[in-house]
Design a protein around this motif. Structure first.
Motif, PDB file in Angstrom:
ATOM      1  N   MET A 197       0.850  -1.205   0.000  1.00  0.00           N
ATOM      2  CA  MET A 197       0.000   0.000   0.000  1.00  0.00           C
ATOM      3  C   MET A 197       0.883   1.252   0.000  1.00  0.00           C
ATOM      4  SD  MET A 197      -2.801   1.023   2.885  1.00  0.00           S
ATOM      5  CE  MET A 197      -3.643  -0.551   2.846  1.00  0.00           C
ATOM      6  N   ASN A 198       0.470   2.212  -0.825  1.00  0.00           N
ATOM      7  CA  ASN A 198       1.231   3.445  -0.944  1.00  0.00           C
ATOM      8  C   ASN A 198       0.585   4.512  -0.031  1.00  0.00           C
ATOM      9  OD1 ASN A 198       2.822   5.436  -1.867  1.00  0.00           O
ATOM     10  ND2 ASN A 198       2.022   5.472  -3.970  1.00  0.00           N
ATOM     11  N   THR A 199       1.314   4.981   0.975  1.00  0.00           N
ATOM     12  CA  THR A 199       0.731   5.944   1.922  1.00  0.00           C
ATOM     13  C   THR A 199       0.948   7.373   1.426  1.00  0.00           C
ATOM     14  OG1 THR A 199       1.174   4.432   3.735  1.00  0.00           O
ATOM     15  CG2 THR A 199       0.772   6.737   4.318  1.00  0.00           C
ATOM     16  N   LYS A 200      -0.167   8.085   1.188  1.00  0.00           N
ATOM     17  CA  LYS A 200      -0.080   9.474   0.711  1.00  0.00           C
ATOM     18  C   LYS A 200      -0.200  10.444   1.882  1.00  0.00           C
ATOM     19  CE  LYS A 200      -2.159   9.259  -3.895  1.00  0.00           C
ATOM     20  NZ  LYS A 200      -2.993   8.052  -3.927  1.00  0.00           N
ATOM     21  N   ILE A 201       0.574  11.544   1.790  1.00  0.00           N
ATOM     22  CA  ILE A 201       0.385  12.657   2.732  1.00  0.00           C
ATOM     23  C   ILE A 201      -0.201  13.807   1.930  1.00  0.00           C
ATOM     24  CG2 ILE A 201       1.489  14.287   4.312  1.00  0.00           C
ATOM     25  CD1 ILE A 201       3.712  12.311   4.776  1.00  0.00           C
ATOM     26  N   LEU A 202      -1.390  14.274   2.299  1.00  0.00           N
ATOM     27  CA  LEU A 202      -2.031  15.359   1.541  1.00  0.00           C
ATOM     28  C   LEU A 202      -2.469  16.493   2.468  1.00  0.00           C
ATOM     29  CD1 LEU A 202      -4.417  13.288  -0.797  1.00  0.00           C
ATOM     30  CD2 LEU A 202      -2.179  14.259  -1.404  1.00  0.00           C
ATOM     31  N   LYS A 203      -2.257  17.709   2.017  1.00  0.00           N
ATOM     32  CA  LYS A 203      -2.807  18.881   2.717  1.00  0.00           C
ATOM     33  C   LYS A 203      -4.333  18.797   2.655  1.00  0.00           C
ATOM     34  CE  LYS A 203       0.818  21.685   3.491  1.00  0.00           C
ATOM     35  NZ  LYS A 203       1.270  21.406   4.860  1.00  0.00           N
ATOM     36  N   ASN A 250       0.215   6.269  16.140  1.00  0.00           N
ATOM     37  CA  ASN A 250       1.558   5.686  16.252  1.00  0.00           C
ATOM     38  C   ASN A 250       1.432   4.170  16.378  1.00  0.00           C
ATOM     39  OD1 ASN A 250       0.445   6.856  18.949  1.00  0.00           O
ATOM     40  ND2 ASN A 250       1.644   5.060  19.546  1.00  0.00           N
ATOM     41  N   VAL A 251       2.538   3.472  16.145  1.00  0.00           N
ATOM     42  CA  VAL A 251       2.573   2.054  16.455  1.00  0.00           C
ATOM     43  C   VAL A 251       2.524   1.937  17.983  1.00  0.00           C
ATOM     44  CG1 VAL A 251       4.150   0.069  16.474  1.00  0.00           C
ATOM     45  CG2 VAL A 251       3.760   1.344  14.348  1.00  0.00           C
ATOM     46  N   SER A 252       1.809   0.956  18.482  1.00  0.00           N
ATOM     47  CA  SER A 252       1.625   0.768  19.920  1.00  0.00           C
ATOM     48  C   SER A 252       2.963   0.854  20.670  1.00  0.00           C
ATOM     49  CB  SER A 252       1.000  -0.607  20.132  1.00  0.00           C
ATOM     50  OG  SER A 252       0.218  -0.620  21.259  1.00  0.00           O
ATOM     51  N   LYS A 253       2.975   1.487  21.812  1.00  0.00           N
ATOM     52  CA  LYS A 253       4.128   1.686  22.703  1.00  0.00           C
ATOM     53  C   LYS A 253       5.028   2.846  22.289  1.00  0.00           C
ATOM     54  CE  LYS A 253       4.529  -3.034  24.216  1.00  0.00           C
ATOM     55  NZ  LYS A 253       5.215  -4.281  24.076  1.00  0.00           N
ATOM     56  N   HIS A 254       4.971   3.248  21.027  1.00  0.00           N
ATOM     57  CA  HIS A 254       5.875   4.302  20.548  1.00  0.00           C
ATOM     58  C   HIS A 254       5.308   5.680  20.919  1.00  0.00           C
ATOM     59  CE1 HIS A 254       8.272   6.137  16.956  1.00  0.00           C
ATOM     60  NE2 HIS A 254       9.021   6.055  18.020  1.00  0.00           N
ATOM     61  N   THR A 255       6.164   6.693  20.858  1.00  0.00           N
ATOM     62  CA  THR A 255       5.779   8.076  21.121  1.00  0.00           C
ATOM     63  C   THR A 255       4.653   8.514  20.167  1.00  0.00           C
ATOM     64  OG1 THR A 255       8.123   8.391  21.560  1.00  0.00           O
ATOM     65  CG2 THR A 255       6.763  10.375  21.462  1.00  0.00           C
ATOM     66  N   HIS A 292       5.868  12.165  11.395  1.00  0.00           N
ATOM     67  CA  HIS A 292       5.909  11.172  12.481  1.00  0.00           C
ATOM     68  C   HIS A 292       4.945  10.019  12.182  1.00  0.00           C
ATOM     69  CE1 HIS A 292       6.998  14.649  15.491  1.00  0.00           C
ATOM     70  NE2 HIS A 292       8.058  14.228  14.830  1.00  0.00           N
ATOM     71  N   VAL A 293       3.743  10.369  11.707  1.00  0.00           N
ATOM     72  CA  VAL A 293       2.755   9.321  11.394  1.00  0.00           C
ATOM     73  C   VAL A 293       3.304   8.439  10.280  1.00  0.00           C
ATOM     74  CG1 VAL A 293       0.404   8.822  10.636  1.00  0.00           C
ATOM     75  CG2 VAL A 293       0.838  10.878  11.993  1.00  0.00           C
ATOM     76  N   PHE A 294       3.846   9.077   9.256  1.00  0.00           N
ATOM     77  CA  PHE A 294       4.386   8.345   8.097  1.00  0.00           C
ATOM     78  C   PHE A 294       5.472   7.362   8.557  1.00  0.00           C
ATOM     79  CE2 PHE A 294       7.123   7.767   4.405  1.00  0.00           C
ATOM     80  CZ  PHE A 294       6.198   7.524   3.398  1.00  0.00           C
ATOM     81  N   ASN A 295       6.362   7.823   9.428  1.00  0.00           N
ATOM     82  CA  ASN A 295       7.460   6.962   9.884  1.00  0.00           C
ATOM     83  C   ASN A 295       6.957   5.703  10.584  1.00  0.00           C
ATOM     84  OD1 ASN A 295       9.269   8.760   8.849  1.00  0.00           O
ATOM     85  ND2 ASN A 295       9.699   9.780  10.796  1.00  0.00           N
ATOM     86  N   ASP A 296       5.813   5.798  11.257  1.00  0.00           N
ATOM     87  CA  ASP A 296       5.265   4.624  11.955  1.00  0.00           C
ATOM     88  C   ASP A 296       4.346   3.781  11.073  1.00  0.00           C
ATOM     89  OD1 ASP A 296       6.526   5.118  14.356  1.00  0.00           O
ATOM     90  OD2 ASP A 296       4.689   4.945  15.560  1.00  0.00           O
ATOM     91  N   LEU A 297       3.593   4.414  10.194  1.00  0.00           N
ATOM     92  CA  LEU A 297       2.491   3.688   9.542  1.00  0.00           C
ATOM     93  C   LEU A 297       2.607   3.605   8.015  1.00  0.00           C
ATOM     94  CD1 LEU A 297      -0.476   4.981  11.762  1.00  0.00           C
ATOM     95  CD2 LEU A 297       0.710   2.791  11.928  1.00  0.00           C
ATOM     96  N   LEU A 315      11.054  14.074  21.823  1.00  0.00           N
ATOM     97  CA  LEU A 315      11.332  12.638  22.021  1.00  0.00           C
ATOM     98  C   LEU A 315      11.569  11.970  20.668  1.00  0.00           C
ATOM     99  CD1 LEU A 315       8.698  11.711  24.779  1.00  0.00           C
ATOM    100  CD2 LEU A 315      11.185  11.626  25.028  1.00  0.00           C
ATOM    101  N   LEU A 316      10.772  12.389  19.662  1.00  0.00           N
ATOM    102  CA  LEU A 316      10.926  11.784  18.326  1.00  0.00           C
ATOM    103  C   LEU A 316      12.157  12.330  17.603  1.00  0.00           C
ATOM    104  CD1 LEU A 316       7.131  11.598  17.509  1.00  0.00           C
ATOM    105  CD2 LEU A 316       8.680   9.661  17.708  1.00  0.00           C
ATOM    106  N   GLU A 317      12.531  13.564  17.922  1.00  0.00           N
ATOM    107  CA  GLU A 317      13.766  14.134  17.404  1.00  0.00           C
ATOM    108  C   GLU A 317      14.952  13.362  18.001  1.00  0.00           C
ATOM    109  OE1 GLU A 317      13.000  16.159  15.077  1.00  0.00           O
ATOM    110  OE2 GLU A 317      15.143  16.580  14.727  1.00  0.00           O
ATOM    111  N   ALA A 318      14.844  13.070  19.309  1.00  0.00           N
ATOM    112  CA  ALA A 318      15.933  12.392  20.026  1.00  0.00           C
ATOM    113  C   ALA A 318      16.282  11.061  19.363  1.00  0.00           C
ATOM    114  CB  ALA A 318      15.530  12.161  21.486  1.00  0.00           C
ATOM    115  N   GLU A 319      15.268  10.320  18.940  1.00  0.00           N
ATOM    116  CA  GLU A 319      15.603   8.994  18.401  1.00  0.00           C
ATOM    117  C   GLU A 319      16.365   9.080  17.075  1.00  0.00           C
ATOM    118  OE1 GLU A 319      11.762   7.018  18.422  1.00  0.00           O
ATOM    119  OE2 GLU A 319      11.469   7.523  16.310  1.00  0.00           O
ATOM    120  N   LYS A 320      16.332  10.247  16.431  1.00  0.00           N
ATOM    121  CA  LYS A 320      17.116  10.423  15.194  1.00  0.00           C
ATOM    122  C   LYS A 320      18.570  10.743  15.514  1.00  0.00           C
ATOM    123  CE  LYS A 320      13.426  12.821  12.714  1.00  0.00           C
ATOM    124  NZ  LYS A 320      13.137  14.192  12.363  1.00  0.00           N
TER     125      LYS A 320
END
Ligand code: TXA
Ligand code: MG
Length: 332
Positions: free
Chosen positions: A1-7, A142-147, A154-159, A294-299
Motif C-alpha cells: 500500500m502506498n501511503t499518501k500525505i495530503l494537505k 503511532n505504532v503501539s508503545k511508541h511516542t 511522524h505518522v508516516f514513519n510509523d504507519l 522525544l521523536l527528534e531524540a531517536e534520530k
C-alpha cells in the motif's frame, strides 16, 4: 500500500470520506496529537486500527465527532454537571467517558458498557469530521508503545505502507493527548491527565478527582496498564534533586562514545553542561514540545537523559505522566 500525505483541501477531504466509507483508515491532525481514524460503526474498519497499530485488543478507543454532532445519540448523559463541562471545554482537549447507547460497534470500547467521546477543536480535525459526518474511532496514530505523533512525518514513519492517507495539518499545538474524564460517576474522575486540569474542571462544576491508585485507573481505563510513548533510543530520567548524578551519567555516556543529549526545560539549563534538547519555559510550551523532541531524540541520540519537569503548573502532572512512561526503558 502506498501511503499518501495530503494537505487538507476539497480533493483530500473527498478522498478521506471515500476511504472511511470503504472501511479504510485515515490519519488526521487534532489540537493534541495525530489520530488514526476509522468508521466507529463498522467492526471491520475498527479492527484495522488494532492491526495497524499492533494495539492490545482490550485498550478501548475514543470516538471523535464534529462540534454540531448530537452526542446524546451515542451515549446517556447521567449527571447535571456534564452539560456544564461540555459548554466550558468542547470543542477541546477533553474526552469524556459516558454510559454507551451501543450505537457504535463493540470493538470500539472493547466490550465495556461505556464510550469515550471527544470533540477536537483544531480547524483541520473539524473539517475532516464535518466532511465525513460520522463518528470516527481514533487512537493516536503511532505504532503501539511508541511516542505519539505530532506531525504528518511522524505518522508516516510509523504507519507507512499500512494506511492509505495521512491528512497533513502541520505540527499539533497541544502536543500531549486529551484529558480523559469519567463522567458516569457522581464526581467526575480523571483517568488520564492532560491540558484540561482537575483545577479547571473544579472551577466549572465544583468537583473533580484524580483516579486514586493504579488499580482503579486500570479497572476503569484498561489501556493504561500498557507501555506508552517510548522513543527508540536509550533513556534515563533524573529528578531535579539529582542533577549532579544526571551530569555524571551524561559524562560517562559521552566517554563511551555514545551520542548523548539532555532533555530538559529552561529552568535547569544553567545546571547542565552538554548537548540539550530544550523543551521550553512554560508548562503548555513544554507539553507542546515533548513528543516532538522525544521523536527528534531517536534520530540523533544513543542516550537521552531526561530531567524532571516542575514549573509549578498542574500541567506538570500530565507532562510527568508521559515522560516517566517514555523513559520506562530507563537504565537509571
Ligand atoms: O488527544 C487524544 O485523546 C488523542 C487524539 C487522537 O484525539 N487520542 C488518544 O487516543 O490519545 P488513545 O487511544 O491513544 O488513548 C485513548 C485513551 C486510553 O487511555 C484508553 O484506555 C482511554 O482513552 N479510553 C478509551 N475509551 C475508554 C472507555 N470507554 N473507558 C475508559 N477509558 C477509555
Ligand atoms: Mg495513544
Amino acid at each position: 500500500m502506498n501511503t499518501k500525505i495530503l494537505k487538507i483541501d476539497d480533493y483530500s477531504l473527498k478522498y478521506s470520506k471515500n476511504l472511511i466509507e470503504a472501511k479504510e483508515l485515515v490519519a488526521f491532525p487534532t489540537e493534541t496529537v495525530y489520530g488514526l481514524g476509522a468508521l466507529a460503526t463498522s467492526d471491520e474498519a475498527v479492527k484495522k486500527i488494532y492491526e495497524a497499530k499492533g494495539r492490545p485488543s482490550d485498550n478501548p478507543l475514543i470516538v471523535h465527532v464534529h462540534k454540531n454532532y448530537d452526542i446524546s445519540s451515542l451515549v446517556f448523559i447521567e449527571h447535571g454537571y456534564v452539560k456544564k463541562l461540555q459548554e466550558a471545554f468542547l470543542p477541546g482537549p477533553l474526552t469524556m467517558v459516558y454510559k454507551s447507547k451501543g450505537v457504535v460497534c463493540n470493538t470500539v470500547s472493547c466490550g465495556l458498557d461505556t464510550l469515550a467521546i471527544r470533540v477536537p477543536s483544531s480547524k483541520e480535525a473539524q473539517m475532516f469530521l464535518e466532511y465525513v459526518d460520522a463518528p470516527i474511532a481514533a487512537p493516536s496514530a503511532n505504532v503501539s508503545k511508541h511516542t505519539s505523533p505530532v506531525t504528518s512525518e511522524h505518522v508516516f514513519n510509523d504507519l507507512n505502507g499500512k494506511i492509505n492517507l495521512i491528512l497533513d495539518g502541520g505540527k499539533c499545538e497541544g502536543g500531549i493527548e486529551s484529558t480523559v474524564l469519567d463522567v458516569t460517576t457522581e464526581t467526575p474522575i480523571i483517568l488520564r491527565s492532560g491540558l484540561i486540569t482537575c483545577q479547571m474542571i473544579k472551577e466549572v462544576v465544583g468537583k473533580c478527582e484524580y483516579a486514586s491508585g493504579v488499580s482503579e485507573i486500570v479497572n476503569r481505563s484498561p489501556g493504561t496498564k500498557y507501555s506508552h510513548y517510548m522513543p527508540k533510543c536509550q533513556t534515563a530520567l533524573f529528578t531535579l534533586d539529582s542533577l549532579q548524578d544526571a551530569q555524571n551519567y551524561y559524562d560517562e555516556c559521552v566517554k563511551q562514545g555514545k551520542r548523548t543529549y539532555f532533555l530538559c526545560y529552561d529552568g535547569v539549563l544553567k545546571y547542565l553542561n552538554g548537548n540539550v534538547l530544550n523543551l521550553g519555559k512554560t508548562a503548555t510550551e513544554i507539553a507542546s514540545n515533548l513528543y516532538f523532541n522525544l521523536l527528534e531524540a531517536e534520530k540523533i541520540c544513543d542516550v537521552l537523559i531526561a530531567i524532571e519537569v516542575k514549573t509549578g503548573s498542574e500541567i506538570d502532572v500530565s507532562i510527568m505522566n508521559r515522560l516517566s512512561k517514555a523513559c520506562k526503558s530507563a537504565i537509571k
